[in-house]
Design a protein around this motif. Structure first.
Motif, PDB file in Angstrom:
ATOM      1  N   ASN A 134       0.818  -1.220   0.000  1.00  8.17           N
ATOM      2  CA  ASN A 134       0.000   0.000   0.000  1.00  8.17           C
ATOM      3  C   ASN A 134       0.851   1.269   0.000  1.00  8.17           C
ATOM      4  O   ASN A 134       0.559   2.228  -0.713  1.00  8.17           O
ATOM      5  N   VAL A 135       1.905   1.264   0.832  1.00  8.70           N
ATOM      6  CA  VAL A 135       2.764   2.451   0.924  1.00  8.70           C
ATOM      7  C   VAL A 135       3.505   2.693  -0.394  1.00  8.70           C
ATOM      8  O   VAL A 135       3.570   3.831  -0.894  1.00  8.70           O
ATOM      9  N   LEU A 136       4.064   1.629  -0.977  1.00 12.20           N
ATOM     10  CA  LEU A 136       4.798   1.781  -2.233  1.00 12.20           C
ATOM     11  C   LEU A 136       3.861   2.162  -3.385  1.00 12.20           C
ATOM     12  O   LEU A 136       4.219   3.002  -4.225  1.00 12.20           O
ATOM     13  N   THR A 137       2.679   1.560  -3.402  1.00 16.04           N
ATOM     14  CA  THR A 137       1.702   1.933  -4.434  1.00 16.04           C
ATOM     15  C   THR A 137       1.304   3.393  -4.274  1.00 16.04           C
ATOM     16  O   THR A 137       1.222   4.146  -5.255  1.00 16.04           O
ATOM     17  N   ILE A 170     -14.597  -5.939   3.864  1.00 11.83           N
ATOM     18  CA  ILE A 170     -15.543  -5.733   2.764  1.00 11.83           C
ATOM     19  C   ILE A 170     -15.643  -4.263   2.367  1.00 11.83           C
ATOM     20  O   ILE A 170     -15.541  -3.913   1.189  1.00 11.83           O
ATOM     21  N   THR A 171     -15.814  -3.364   3.334  1.00 12.32           N
ATOM     22  CA  THR A 171     -16.017  -1.940   3.016  1.00 12.32           C
ATOM     23  C   THR A 171     -14.774  -1.319   2.404  1.00 12.32           C
ATOM     24  O   THR A 171     -14.822  -0.719   1.320  1.00 12.32           O
ATOM     25  N   THR A 172     -13.634  -1.469   3.098  1.00 16.48           N
ATOM     26  CA  THR A 172     -12.391  -0.884   2.602  1.00 16.48           C
ATOM     27  C   THR A 172     -11.972  -1.521   1.288  1.00 16.48           C
ATOM     28  O   THR A 172     -11.525  -0.829   0.359  1.00 16.48           O
ATOM     29  N   GLY A 173     -12.123  -2.830   1.201  1.00 20.59           N
ATOM     30  CA  GLY A 173     -11.752  -3.527  -0.031  1.00 20.59           C
ATOM     31  C   GLY A 173     -12.592  -3.083  -1.210  1.00 20.59           C
ATOM     32  O   GLY A 173     -12.076  -2.910  -2.334  1.00 20.59           O
ATOM     33  N   ASN A 228      -6.237   4.160  -1.991  1.00 20.06           N
ATOM     34  CA  ASN A 228      -5.018   3.586  -1.434  1.00 20.06           C
ATOM     35  C   ASN A 228      -4.699   4.193  -0.072  1.00 20.06           C
ATOM     36  O   ASN A 228      -4.250   3.494   0.849  1.00 20.06           O
ATOM     37  N   ALA A 229      -4.917   5.516   0.062  1.00 19.31           N
ATOM     38  CA  ALA A 229      -4.678   6.179   1.350  1.00 19.31           C
ATOM     39  C   ALA A 229      -5.577   5.599   2.442  1.00 19.31           C
ATOM     40  O   ALA A 229      -5.147   5.402   3.589  1.00 19.31           O
ATOM     41  N   LEU A 230      -6.835   5.304   2.081  1.00 18.98           N
ATOM     42  CA  LEU A 230      -7.753   4.679   3.038  1.00 18.98           C
ATOM     43  C   LEU A 230      -7.228   3.316   3.474  1.00 18.98           C
ATOM     44  O   LEU A 230      -7.276   2.968   4.669  1.00 18.98           O
ATOM     45  N   LEU A 239      -3.144   0.421   9.344  1.00 21.06           N
ATOM     46  CA  LEU A 239      -2.531   0.871  10.591  1.00 21.06           C
ATOM     47  C   LEU A 239      -3.504   0.751  11.761  1.00 21.06           C
ATOM     48  O   LEU A 239      -3.132   0.324  12.856  1.00 21.06           O
ATOM     49  N   ARG A 240      -4.742   1.133  11.526  1.00 20.14           N
ATOM     50  CA  ARG A 240      -5.765   1.042  12.580  1.00 20.14           C
ATOM     51  C   ARG A 240      -5.928  -0.397  13.050  1.00 20.14           C
ATOM     52  O   ARG A 240      -5.963  -0.681  14.262  1.00 20.14           O
ATOM     53  N   ILE A 241      -6.016  -1.319  12.091  1.00 21.11           N
ATOM     54  CA  ILE A 241      -6.199  -2.737  12.424  1.00 21.11           C
ATOM     55  C   ILE A 241      -5.032  -3.249  13.250  1.00 21.11           C
ATOM     56  O   ILE A 241      -5.223  -3.923  14.279  1.00 21.11           O
TER      57      ILE A 241
END
Length: 483
Positions: free
Chosen positions: A105-108, A387-390, A433-435, A441-443
């Motif tokens: 995620n960070v690299l993308t 599900i939501t974030t994905g 991607n930011a989400l 991190l939250r998880i």
């Protein structure tokens, strides 16, 4: 006149006859008295004989009770090891998986930021586009996606290794089903023998209190057996379903990121060769990748649920006809304890009662374990696997890929429009991607806090099961020492 010697003889005979008659009557009276006394003893003490005959009966009931308990302990111990071995999850798995997914995620995100920084200021001045920066942006995204491929592939292979080990140790679906069914048949055969002896005990009035205790204890043994059998079915179906869910999730994640890596490579070729038709191919591959990402959380859960239900049907013979009711078990134990207060119990009875009380004290164990399992499983998911974030992240990637497709198909010769389309798509994908970065991190932070708290309270699944194993070992030792 009779001679004198005849008179004397006659008198002697008369005295002999009288003495014989007297002794005969005395003997008859003594024999009759003895017979009467004997009859009186038999008729007045039937209870004595019944009690003396009941001693072996109670010994046999006690022996069978202990044999049943030892079998049930073995069954429950198997359940615990099954829960620990099947779909085994390492302690470091959440952190390990988080690092590879967050790395992606960070690299993308970094690649998208570079791309947006190069494109957005030049929406009106496409001639000033820095192709080297755009190439670097694609390369960084490619590395991120390959990082995720490595992470998911590693977890997939680790799960397969643990599954092979579980089969090796007798925890495969077929072997475990056979073992538990054998235990059920053994326990039920012993319980039939015990029930027959308890019914025989019922026929002795002096043992009515003992019969009541033994009858209630039989009900407790039946409840414990039913709970253990039902527990195995739940463990089996849940663990098998969860393993299928994870393997599907990892497989789809590998496919998603491999396609994403191909898309990034094609976008790199577009910038490197100045042939924007590569953008079309990159967009098509990206749409498929984004669609898989959107569907991944749902599809993996569906597969897990289907496998779980299938495994329930596969082992339905194990808990067929059982009534797993822990509150009812607690009530039966309480009734048995009330009946025991009227009796002086021996050490074996006390050991049995302690074991029953152990089960009573763990009435909330199933719920406690369920909560721990849910919390731990959530910690092993990446943000894009929720599900939501994905769905949101996948949708923004699809939007980005659609822009690439339109750019390569319709505006391969128009640098300005192509730049605006791809730049706009990058901005949309950057938000998704930011989400994912923040949710990941939250998880992980929540997991570390929750894990530390539950570890201190001994509420981790592994801790709960290890403590339960120790209790079972102690009870088994106590029961064996009473033989």
């Amino acid at each position: 006149m009779r001679p004198a010697f005849l008179s004397t003889t006659t008198r002697k005979l008369n005295w002999s006859i009288l003495l014989s008659i007297a002794f005969g009557l005395a003997g008859h009276i003594s024999v009759s008295a003895a017979d009467l006394a004997s009859d009186t003893v038999v008729e007045s003490n039937p209870l004595h004989l019944s009690v003396s005959q009941s001693v072996p009966l109670q010994v046999d009931i006690d022996r069978l009770t202990r044999e049943i308990l030892l079998e049930e302990i073995a069954l429950e111990r198997f359940n615990i090891h099954y829960r620990l071995e099947v779909a085994k999850q390492g302690v470091h798995k959440p952190l390990r998986y988080f690092m590879t997914q967050e790395g992606n995620n960070v690299l993308t995100g970094a690649g998208l930021i570079v791309g947006v920084s190069a494109r957005a200021p030049n929406f009106r001045t496409p001639a000033k586009l820095n192709n080297q920066a755009l190439e670097k942006a694609n390369e960084v995204q490619l590395v991120g996606q390959l990082t995720s491929v490595v992470g998911s592939s590693s977890e997939l292979l680790i799960n397969e290794y643990h599954e092979l080990q579980a089969h090796k140790h007798g925890f495969g679906p077929k072997a475990s089903r056979t073992f538990v069914l054998k235990k059920r048949h053994n326990i039920e055969a012993l319980m039939q023998q015990r029930d027959a002896l308890v019914e025989a005990e019922k026929a002795t009035p002096a043992l009515l209190n003992h019969y009541q205790v033994d009858f209630l204890e039989g009900q407790i043994l039946a409840s414990m057996k039913d709970i253990s059998l039902d527990e195995f079915v739940k463990f089996h179906s849940s663990q098998r379903g969860y393993l299928a869910f994870q393997q599907t999730l990892y497989s789809l994640d590998i496919l998603r990121n491999l396609l994403g890596a191909v898309g990034s490579s094609l976008a790199f070729e577009s910038n490197h060769t100045h042939n924007r038709k590569f953008n079309y191919s990159s967009g098509v591959v990206g749409i498929v990748s984004g669609s898989i990402g959107t569907a991944l959380p749902v599809v993996s859960r569906i597969v897990g649920h289907v496998v779980k239900e299938h495994q329930k049907r596969y082992v339905r013979e194990v808990n067929a006809g059982v009534q797993s009711n822990e509150p009812e078990l607690a009530k039966r134990i309480e009734k048995m304890q009330e009946s025991c207060r009227a009796l002086i119990t021996d050490p074996a009875d006390r050991a049995i009662n302690r074991y029953a009380m152990y089960k009573n004290e763990n009435t909330g164990l199933a719920l406690q374990m369920e909560r721990a399992t849910v919390a731990e499983r959530k910690a092993r998911l990446a943000a894009t696997e929720n599900i939501t974030t994905g769905a949101y992240t996948g949708a923004t990637k699809i939007s980005n890929s659609i822009m690439y497709t339109i750019s390569g198909r319709d505006f391969s010769k128009n640098v300005r429009v192509s730049n605006i389309l791809i730049g706009s798509g990058n901005i949309a994908f950057l938000s998704g991607n930011a989400l994912a970065v923040m949710d990941n991190l939250r998880i992980q932070i929540n997991h570390e806090i929750d894990h530390s708290r539950r570890k201190k309270q001994h509420l981790l699944t592994g801790q709960i099961l290890e403590e339960r194993l120790q209790t079972l070992d102690a009870m088994e030792t106590t029961l064996k020492s009473t033989f």
